[in-house]
Design a protein around this motif. Sequence first.
Motif, PDB file in Angstrom:
ATOM      1  N   UNK A  87       0.836  -1.203   0.000  1.00  0.00           N
ATOM      2  CA  UNK A  87       0.000   0.000   0.000  1.00  0.00           C
ATOM      3  C   UNK A  87       0.871   1.252   0.000  1.00  0.00           C
ATOM      4  N   UNK A  88       1.937   1.239   0.795  1.00  0.00           N
ATOM      5  CA  UNK A  88       2.828   2.401   0.859  1.00  0.00           C
ATOM      6  C   UNK A  88       3.497   2.657  -0.485  1.00  0.00           C
ATOM      7  N   UNK A  89       4.006   1.597  -1.110  1.00  0.00           N
ATOM      8  CA  UNK A  89       4.692   1.749  -2.391  1.00  0.00           C
ATOM      9  C   UNK A  89       3.742   2.265  -3.472  1.00  0.00           C
ATOM     10  N   UNK A  90       2.551   1.683  -3.537  1.00  0.00           N
ATOM     11  CA  UNK A  90       1.585   2.090  -4.561  1.00  0.00           C
ATOM     12  C   UNK A  90       1.093   3.517  -4.318  1.00  0.00           C
ATOM     13  N   UNK A  91       0.902   3.874  -3.063  1.00  0.00           N
ATOM     14  CA  UNK A  91       0.481   5.233  -2.737  1.00  0.00           C
ATOM     15  C   UNK A  91       1.562   6.234  -3.107  1.00  0.00           C
ATOM     16  N   UNK A  92       2.829   5.864  -2.877  1.00  0.00           N
ATOM     17  CA  UNK A  92       3.928   6.767  -3.227  1.00  0.00           C
ATOM     18  C   UNK A  92       3.964   7.040  -4.719  1.00  0.00           C
ATOM     19  N   UNK A  93       3.794   5.998  -5.520  1.00  0.00           N
ATOM     20  CA  UNK A  93       3.773   6.174  -6.970  1.00  0.00           C
ATOM     21  C   UNK A  93       2.585   7.039  -7.376  1.00  0.00           C
ATOM     22  N   UNK A  94       1.434   6.743  -6.818  1.00  0.00           N
ATOM     23  CA  UNK A  94       0.222   7.493  -7.142  1.00  0.00           C
ATOM     24  C   UNK A  94       0.390   8.969  -6.813  1.00  0.00           C
ATOM     25  N   UNK A 142      10.768   6.782  -8.554  1.00  0.00           N
ATOM     26  CA  UNK A 142      11.595   5.603  -8.287  1.00  0.00           C
ATOM     27  C   UNK A 142      11.271   5.079  -6.895  1.00  0.00           C
ATOM     28  N   UNK A 143      10.525   3.986  -6.870  1.00  0.00           N
ATOM     29  CA  UNK A 143      10.124   3.353  -5.615  1.00  0.00           C
ATOM     30  C   UNK A 143      10.643   1.928  -5.623  1.00  0.00           C
ATOM     31  N   UNK A 144      11.260   1.543  -4.526  1.00  0.00           N
ATOM     32  CA  UNK A 144      11.844   0.204  -4.396  1.00  0.00           C
ATOM     33  C   UNK A 144      11.321  -0.455  -3.126  1.00  0.00           C
ATOM     34  N   UNK A 145      10.989  -1.738  -3.232  1.00  0.00           N
ATOM     35  CA  UNK A 145      10.678  -2.552  -2.054  1.00  0.00           C
ATOM     36  C   UNK A 145      11.851  -3.493  -1.819  1.00  0.00           C
ATOM     37  N   UNK A 146      12.370  -3.537  -0.599  1.00  0.00           N
ATOM     38  CA  UNK A 146      13.385  -4.518  -0.236  1.00  0.00           C
ATOM     39  C   UNK A 146      12.747  -5.509   0.730  1.00  0.00           C
ATOM     40  N   UNK A 147      12.989  -6.776   0.491  1.00  0.00           N
ATOM     41  CA  UNK A 147      12.341  -7.855   1.234  1.00  0.00           C
ATOM     42  C   UNK A 147      13.374  -8.923   1.552  1.00  0.00           C
TER      43      UNK A 147
END
Length: 509
Positions: free
Chosen positions: A15-22, A27-32
């Motif tokens: 949700x955070x990543x998608x909201x940031x793009x929206x 440039x949004x990155x998820x590290x897992x």
Amino acid sequence: MFDCIVVGSGHAGSCAALSAVEAGCRRVLIVEKAPREWAGGNGFFTAGAHRTVHGGLHDFLPIVRNAPPEVVSTIDMEPYTAEQFTADIMRLGDNRADPAIVRAVVDGSRDAVGWLADQVGVPFTFSFNRQAYLVDGRQKFWGGLVLSVDDGGRGLIAAHQRALEQAGVETWFETPAVELLTEDGAVSGVVVLRSGESVRLRSRAVVLACGGFEASAELRAEHLGPEWLKAKVRGTPYNTGDGLSLARGAGAALAGDFAHCHATCWDAHAPDAHGDRVLLNQLTKSGYPLGVLANAHGVRFADEGADFRNYTYARLGRAVLRQPGAFAFQLFDPRAARWLRAEEYADAVVAATRAESLSALADKLVAHGLADRDALLATLHGYNGAVRAARAEHPERAWDPAVKDGLSTESARAGCDPPKSNWALPLEEPPFVAVKVACGITFTFGGLAIDPRTAGVLAERTATPIRGLFCTGELVGGLFFGNYPGGSGLTAGAVFGRMAGREAAKLAA
């Protein structure tokens, strides 16, 4: 340089990543730290339930996928107000929850659910199988919770994965975050381990969404107590408190209830250290309000009918854990068993013990850990007598699983300790069935202090937000104390995840 880095690939982090793009991040990155096959964190293991304020049945018809007109005409669904949602969180938490955190979740709940449906493509459904009973031809919803997701957590995370790909968000799996970078008191990036090498990633914002510490035996013993070493982990084995240590290294403040957690009745035969990625939430055994719970000594230890299941299940695992051997038996006869959810109690899912008499059932349970079969029979005899006495004293009360029916064990002539406050039926018709359950820990309640307006993590020294650091999901502290109303965890993750993403975009701008 990234506009935003999210630590954790679960529901809240997505949700955070998608909201940031929206909101404008490019440039949004998820590290897992988990491998790709474990994507989704604990959200993958849920039933996908979302508790939200709503105006009744027609409020949800535009977003659910299992309500054709012929079904809609059979549904009874009362509105669920902001006042009710707030009251449920507060009363279950003994009024210790931070009112501002609660208000943020409640006020943002309906908008978050709409966003998940419209922008993320989450396939919401009415939770007929979990939150409604078919009574006299009517689907009667109970307990304030009505929304689930098609295919549960698996469907929820699949929707997120599709949306992340379409949004151009990259995920680096097997990449644990080990340190937050800081400059002049602000977070400026994160250090990760990738292919065994330390990599410094610069970012204007970092969102911590990597869960609680429920999968760390060491931290469970430290904060919850040594008995929690015996708890079974319901979800991902990768939620080991990393977010807490990362944030503390940057000077963050802790908040909330570190002595309690969400823990429920879980199949005693389930794996110890992680959930089952095929059966998922089916290993929950939530039918206890309809039957009787007894421990290895044959003694009841909880009021099975104290409230609706979704207001008691998150703390009942703790009660089971405290019993001799850290297990218990759920006992039913056919009148109650026919109301049990097939996805949890079908023969292909659970190893049930059956017998044609209570005596024979007790004999069989000795092989499964029952230490005193005579005590169990005495307990059930006393329980049955109390139920019959209460029925004779209150013949006007009718058994109804969709309401708190007042059908109890208490009367002027008899009773039992503990009482059963609702849905009390005697166990008297064969075949009788028993299911062995353990304690399954879902998530921990203690977390980080945040600003409820921005999801910004607060500094311990100043109690003001640390610039560039945000938090969502299980890591948020101050929301749940001792217990929680079912379905509110995923909703909170979406509310604060969206908030964090929008704030990250402001920094990027």
